[in-house]
Write a protein that holds these residues in place. Structure first.
Motif, short mmCIF file in Angstrom:
data_model
loop_
_atom_site.label_atom_id
_atom_site.label_comp_id
_atom_site.label_asym_id
_atom_site.label_seq_id
_atom_site.Cartn_x
_atom_site.Cartn_y
_atom_site.Cartn_z
N ARG A 1 -64.68 -26.47 -1.38
CA ARG A 1 -63.90 -25.72 -0.39
C ARG A 1 -62.50 -26.32 -0.26
O ARG A 1 -61.53 -25.60 -0.06
CB ARG A 1 -64.62 -25.78 0.95
CG ARG A 1 -64.19 -24.73 1.96
CD ARG A 1 -64.57 -23.36 1.52
NE ARG A 1 -64.23 -22.34 2.53
CZ ARG A 1 -64.11 -21.07 2.26
NH1 ARG A 1 -64.31 -20.63 1.03
NH2 ARG A 1 -63.80 -20.20 3.20
N PHE B 1 -58.68 -24.40 -0.74
CA PHE B 1 -57.58 -24.42 0.22
C PHE B 1 -56.32 -25.03 -0.38
O PHE B 1 -55.20 -24.61 -0.07
CB PHE B 1 -57.99 -25.17 1.49
CG PHE B 1 -58.67 -24.29 2.50
CD1 PHE B 1 -58.01 -23.85 3.62
CD2 PHE B 1 -59.98 -23.87 2.29
CE1 PHE B 1 -58.63 -23.01 4.54
CE2 PHE B 1 -60.61 -23.04 3.20
CZ PHE B 1 -59.94 -22.60 4.33
N SER C 1 -63.15 -25.58 7.72
CA SER C 1 -63.90 -24.60 6.96
C SER C 1 -65.19 -25.22 6.40
O SER C 1 -66.26 -24.59 6.43
CB SER C 1 -63.05 -24.05 5.82
OG SER C 1 -63.75 -23.08 5.07
N TYR C 2 -65.07 -26.43 5.89
CA TYR C 2 -66.22 -27.17 5.37
C TYR C 2 -67.25 -27.41 6.47
O TYR C 2 -68.45 -27.17 6.29
CB TYR C 2 -65.73 -28.48 4.79
CG TYR C 2 -66.78 -29.36 4.16
CD1 TYR C 2 -67.45 -28.96 3.00
CD2 TYR C 2 -67.10 -30.61 4.71
CE1 TYR C 2 -68.41 -29.78 2.41
CE2 TYR C 2 -68.05 -31.43 4.12
CZ TYR C 2 -68.71 -31.02 2.98
OH TYR C 2 -69.65 -31.82 2.40
N PHE D 1 -59.99 -20.63 14.21
CA PHE D 1 -60.33 -20.68 12.79
C PHE D 1 -61.73 -21.26 12.59
O PHE D 1 -62.53 -20.71 11.82
CB PHE D 1 -59.30 -21.52 12.04
CG PHE D 1 -59.64 -21.73 10.60
CD1 PHE D 1 -59.52 -20.69 9.69
CD2 PHE D 1 -60.09 -22.96 10.14
CE1 PHE D 1 -59.85 -20.86 8.35
CE2 PHE D 1 -60.41 -23.14 8.80
CZ PHE D 1 -60.29 -22.10 7.91
N LEU E 1 -57.49 -27.48 8.07
CA LEU E 1 -58.13 -26.18 7.88
C LEU E 1 -59.28 -26.27 6.88
O LEU E 1 -60.36 -25.70 7.09
CB LEU E 1 -57.11 -25.15 7.41
CG LEU E 1 -56.06 -24.69 8.43
CD1 LEU E 1 -55.03 -23.80 7.76
CD2 LEU E 1 -56.71 -23.96 9.60
N GLU F 1 -64.89 -19.43 10.82
CA GLU F 1 -65.54 -19.96 9.63
C GLU F 1 -67.02 -20.27 9.87
O GLU F 1 -67.80 -20.34 8.93
CB GLU F 1 -64.83 -21.23 9.16
CG GLU F 1 -63.46 -20.98 8.56
CD GLU F 1 -63.52 -20.20 7.26
OE1 GLU F 1 -63.79 -20.80 6.21
OE2 GLU F 1 -63.31 -18.97 7.30
N PRO G 1 -58.94 -16.62 5.85
CA PRO G 1 -58.31 -17.94 5.95
C PRO G 1 -56.84 -17.94 5.56
O PRO G 1 -56.07 -18.81 6.00
CB PRO G 1 -59.13 -18.79 4.95
CG PRO G 1 -60.42 -18.06 4.79
CD PRO G 1 -60.09 -16.62 4.94
N GLY H 1 -67.16 -15.87 8.61
CA GLY H 1 -65.80 -15.82 8.07
C GLY H 1 -65.09 -14.54 8.44
O GLY H 1 -64.59 -13.82 7.57
#
Length: 206
Positions: free
Chosen positions: A190, A194, A113-114, A77, A109, A81, A89, A85
Motif C-alpha cells: 500500500r 501511495f 490507509s494501511y 480519510f 496517508l 479507508e 484516495p 474505501g
C-alpha cells in the motif's frame, strides 16, 4: 510415470503461473483494472473540467489546507479507508501535495490507509463470528470471498497496489481468516501505491 516426472520438474513459478491462468486470476486483474479505470477517467475528466471552467482546483486545495485542520482531513480519510474505501484516495493525495509538508502527509496517508485495511481485516474476522451477519455478507461478497480462498495473498497484493478498494480485499481476508502476519506483509505494498500516486499527482499539481 514420465508425465509425473515432467510435472515435478517444472519450476514453482511455472506451476503458480499455470494455476493462476486456469483459475482466471489474470483475467480478474484485467477486468478489475478496466472497471477501476472508467471511474478514475471520469473523475480526472471531471476534475479537469472543473479546474478550467468552474474554479481553480489549486485554489480549492489551498482553501481546504488553510481552513480545515489536518487532523480532521486525516480522520475523514482513515474512516473512509476503514469502511469500503468510500472516498478516492487521490483527493487526499492532492490535498497533501498542497500542504506545507507534502511528503510527510503522503506518508501519513499511506500509513492510515494501511491501518484502515487492518481495521477492515478485523471487521471481517468479527463478521465471521456472527452467524447472521456472516451469512448475509457471504452472499453479498460471495465473489470476493471465493477469490480470496483461491488466490489468497495475490488478491491482497491486487487490492494494495491497484485502484480498487483495499478494504474489500481486507474484509474478505478477515472473513476467511487469512494468516494475519502474511496479510500485514502483503499489505505493505500500500505504501508503494501511495508513493507512485504521489509522484504523479504532485507533478501534475506543480
Amino acid at each position: 510415470m514420465s508425465n509425473n516426472k515432467n510435472f515435478k520438474k517444472k519450476p514453482r513459478w511455472k506451476l503458480l503461473h499455470q494455476y493462476y491462468s486456469y483459475t482466471g486470476f489474470y483475467s480478474f486483474v484485467g477486468k478489475s483494472l478496466l472497471k477501476a479505470a472508467i471511474p478514475i477517467a471520469v473523475f480526472v475528466v471531471g476534475l479537469i473540467a472543473v479546474h478550467f471552467f468552474v474554479i481553480d482546483i489549486n485554489d480549492v486545495l489551498a482553501y481546504i489546507t488553510a481552513n480545515f485542520p489536518p487532523v480532521g482531513v486525516l480522520s475523514v480519510f482513515f474512516l473512509s479507508e476503514s469502511i469500503l474505501g468510500l472516498i478516492p484516495p487521490e483527493i487526499f493525495i492532492a490535498w497533501a501535495g498542497k500542504s506545507l509538508h507534502p511528503n510527510w502527509y503522503l506518508f501519513t496517508l499511506a500509513l492510515l490507509s494501511y491501518l484502515g485495511g487492518i481495521v477492515s481485516y478485523f471487521a471481517g474476522r468479527g463478521i465471521a463470528s456472527i452467524p447472521s451477519v456472516f451469512v448475509y455478507l457471504e452472499v453479498k461478497m460471495a465473489k470476493h470471498i471465493k477469490n480470496m480462498r483461491k488466490w489468497g495473498g495475490f488478491l491482497i497484493v491486487v487490492g494494495a497496489l491497484l485502484p480498487v478498494p483495499f478494504a474489500i480485499s481486507s474484509i474478505a481476508a478477515g472473513i476467511i481468516k487469512f494468516p494475519f502476519g502474511s496479510y500485514l506483509l502483503f499489505g505493505l505494498l500500500r505504501f508503494l501505491r501511495f508513493f507512485i500516486y504521489g509522484v504523479m499527482i504532485f507533478g501534475a499539481l506543480n
